[in-house]
Design a protein around this motif. Sequence first.
Motif, mmCIF file in Angstrom:
data_model
loop_
_atom_site.group_PDB
_atom_site.id
_atom_site.type_symbol
_atom_site.label_atom_id
_atom_site.label_comp_id
_atom_site.label_asym_id
_atom_site.label_seq_id
_atom_site.Cartn_x
_atom_site.Cartn_y
_atom_site.Cartn_z
ATOM 1 N N VAL A 84 0.664 -1.037 -0.273
ATOM 2 C CA VAL A 84 -0.490 -0.434 0.371
ATOM 3 C C VAL A 84 0.932 1.587 -0.257
ATOM 4 O O VAL A 84 1.733 1.499 1.381
ATOM 5 N N LEU A 85 1.311 1.936 -0.954
ATOM 6 C CA LEU A 85 1.493 3.148 -1.291
ATOM 7 C C LEU A 85 0.607 4.426 -0.867
ATOM 8 O O LEU A 85 -0.402 4.561 -2.211
ATOM 9 N N ALA A 86 1.427 5.525 -0.902
ATOM 10 C CA ALA A 86 0.986 6.620 -0.482
ATOM 11 C C ALA A 86 1.985 7.988 0.041
ATOM 12 O O ALA A 86 3.131 8.146 0.332
ATOM 13 N N THR A 87 1.576 9.226 -0.703
ATOM 14 C CA THR A 87 2.134 10.272 -0.055
ATOM 15 C C THR A 87 1.072 11.015 0.729
ATOM 16 O O THR A 87 0.028 11.023 0.781
ATOM 17 N N VAL A 88 2.253 11.405 1.783
ATOM 18 C CA VAL A 88 1.101 11.625 3.346
ATOM 19 C C VAL A 88 0.263 13.130 3.116
ATOM 20 O O VAL A 88 1.030 13.649 2.512
ATOM 21 N N GLU A 89 -0.615 12.759 3.673
ATOM 22 C CA GLU A 89 -1.299 13.759 4.431
ATOM 23 C C GLU A 89 -0.819 15.491 4.633
ATOM 24 O O GLU A 89 0.655 15.249 5.055
ATOM 25 N N GLY A 90 -0.938 16.211 3.538
ATOM 26 C CA GLY A 90 -0.310 17.198 3.307
ATOM 27 C C GLY A 90 0.796 17.803 2.404
ATOM 28 O O GLY A 90 0.816 18.874 1.958
ATOM 29 N N ASP A 91 0.487 16.863 1.614
ATOM 30 C CA ASP A 91 1.503 16.803 0.422
ATOM 31 C C ASP A 91 1.218 15.687 -0.683
ATOM 32 O O ASP A 91 0.903 14.765 -0.638
ATOM 33 N N ILE A 92 1.550 16.911 -1.896
ATOM 34 C CA ILE A 92 0.826 16.225 -3.011
ATOM 35 C C ILE A 92 1.790 15.812 -4.416
ATOM 36 O O ILE A 92 1.650 16.140 -5.534
ATOM 37 N N HIS A 93 2.740 16.651 -3.588
ATOM 38 C CA HIS A 93 3.778 15.908 -4.028
ATOM 39 C C HIS A 93 3.572 14.419 -4.681
ATOM 40 O O HIS A 93 3.651 13.672 -3.685
ATOM 41 N N GLU A 94 3.548 13.824 -6.595
ATOM 42 C CA GLU A 94 3.097 12.390 -6.570
ATOM 43 C C GLU A 94 4.778 11.794 -7.775
ATOM 44 O O GLU A 94 4.363 10.899 -7.365
ATOM 45 N N ILE A 95 4.962 12.181 -8.101
ATOM 46 C CA ILE A 95 5.848 11.560 -8.791
ATOM 47 C C ILE A 95 6.894 11.293 -8.550
ATOM 48 O O ILE A 95 7.023 9.410 -9.105
ATOM 49 N N GLY A 96 7.671 10.867 -7.702
ATOM 50 C CA GLY A 96 8.750 9.453 -7.076
ATOM 51 C C GLY A 96 8.104 9.046 -6.602
ATOM 52 O O GLY A 96 8.600 7.889 -6.598
ATOM 53 N N LYS A 97 6.174 9.210 -6.060
ATOM 54 C CA LYS A 97 5.890 8.201 -4.881
ATOM 55 C C LYS A 97 5.634 6.926 -6.169
ATOM 56 O O LYS A 97 5.302 5.792 -5.967
ATOM 57 N N SER A 98 4.979 7.600 -7.383
ATOM 58 C CA SER A 98 3.734 6.953 -8.353
ATOM 59 C C SER A 98 5.245 6.594 -9.235
ATOM 60 O O SER A 98 4.990 5.175 -9.836
ATOM 61 N N LEU A 99 6.682 6.735 -9.459
ATOM 62 C CA LEU A 99 7.632 6.006 -10.135
ATOM 63 C C LEU A 99 8.132 4.487 -8.662
ATOM 64 O O LEU A 99 8.073 3.202 -9.737
ATOM 65 N N VAL A 100 8.042 5.013 -7.992
ATOM 66 C CA VAL A 100 7.817 3.732 -7.012
ATOM 67 C C VAL A 100 7.389 2.729 -7.502
ATOM 68 O O VAL A 100 7.769 1.562 -7.367
ATOM 69 N N GLY A 101 6.100 3.156 -7.648
ATOM 70 C CA GLY A 101 5.191 2.687 -7.756
ATOM 71 C C GLY A 101 4.918 1.750 -8.750
ATOM 72 O O GLY A 101 4.967 0.592 -9.848
ATOM 73 N N THR A 102 5.554 2.595 -9.725
ATOM 74 C CA THR A 102 5.803 1.361 -10.961
ATOM 75 C C THR A 102 6.868 0.420 -10.891
ATOM 76 O O THR A 102 6.353 -0.409 -11.223
ATOM 77 N N MET A 103 7.740 0.878 -10.573
ATOM 78 C CA MET A 103 9.155 -0.266 -10.507
ATOM 79 C C MET A 103 8.914 -1.384 -9.641
ATOM 80 O O MET A 103 8.539 -2.346 -9.750
ATOM 81 N N LEU A 104 8.108 -0.751 -8.475
ATOM 82 C CA LEU A 104 6.999 -1.587 -7.510
ATOM 83 C C LEU A 104 6.626 -3.081 -8.887
ATOM 84 O O LEU A 104 6.284 -4.076 -8.690
#
Length: 214
Positions: free
Chosen positions: A96-116
């Motif tokens: 389960v992957l998420a950028t934490v509350e209050g934070d809208i930066h998505e690019i790095g998190k999504s990249l991690v998701g794609t790689m996983l």
Amino acid sequence: MSEELFKQMAQSILDGDEEISANLAKQALEAGIDPLEAITSGYMPGVNEVGDSFACGQAFLPELVMAGEAMKAAIAVLEPAMKAAGTQRQILGKVVLATVEGDIHEIGKSLVGTMLTSSGFEVYDLGVDVSTADILAKATEVEADIVGLSALLTTTMNNMQSTVQALQSAGLRDQVKVVIGGAPVTDEFARKIGADAYAPDASNAVRTVRQLIG
Ligand code: B1M
């Protein structure tokens, strides 16, 4: 040849030019360049330079937004190739992957998701600005093996700790490992908040998750 392409990629981010960044990504794929290498050596230096200029007042929010959009356009072209590179068919674990509350930066998190995903993990990407309650609910629902948290702001990284605590209070801490990452996060911070591991980038995130799942 790739050095020249990498320079143009960085420049396309500095210019905030989605069309050029996407075209360069296509050229990289045609030239057989590894998509992750294109992101790390091509686009990332550009995005870091925009970030540095923003930090010292030489660039402003519109430039930050345009750089983010240009980066997303490039990743959208590279993503299918990254996913296709994954040959793993068996599900290695649930993340389960998420950028934490209050934070809208998505690019790095999504990249991690794609790689996983391309490495054989079932990824439930909850998006950005996700509350601890929502992360806990999803981790419980899908019986997650790993909770992956991303934060890009020094002000939001503290919200990672509440997720670790919520998993603890729900009695799930023994079953669910917590991996954290994002620019301001460190190994020391991970230890301080009781997370299981810190990963500095997307490939290390995959390596770390594999190790934690054993
Ligand atoms: Co923002 N921003 N931003 N921003 N932004 C930073 C993070 C900043 C460092 C810029 C700066 O001042 N130098 C600064 C934070 C300062 C701080 O807290 N110390 C900042 C700021 C201040 C802000 C705003 C507050 C600006 C404002 O409104 N005044 C605002 C915050 C909004 C909010 O979240 N509430 C804001 C907004 C934005 C945009 C929306 C405009 C845009 C994001 C667009 C989007 O995501 N859709 C944006 C951008 C683009 C950036 C920079 C320039 C680039 C971030 C990025 O996408 N990098 C950034 C400066 C920088 O990072 N140098 C900056 C590319 C991405 C691939 O890398 O996300 O680091 P990254 O992910 C890496 C690793 O960190 C790691 O792997 C990834 C791939 O290798 N990783 C993990 C990430 N998550 C992981 C999770 C893991 C493991 C590894 O495990 C689960």
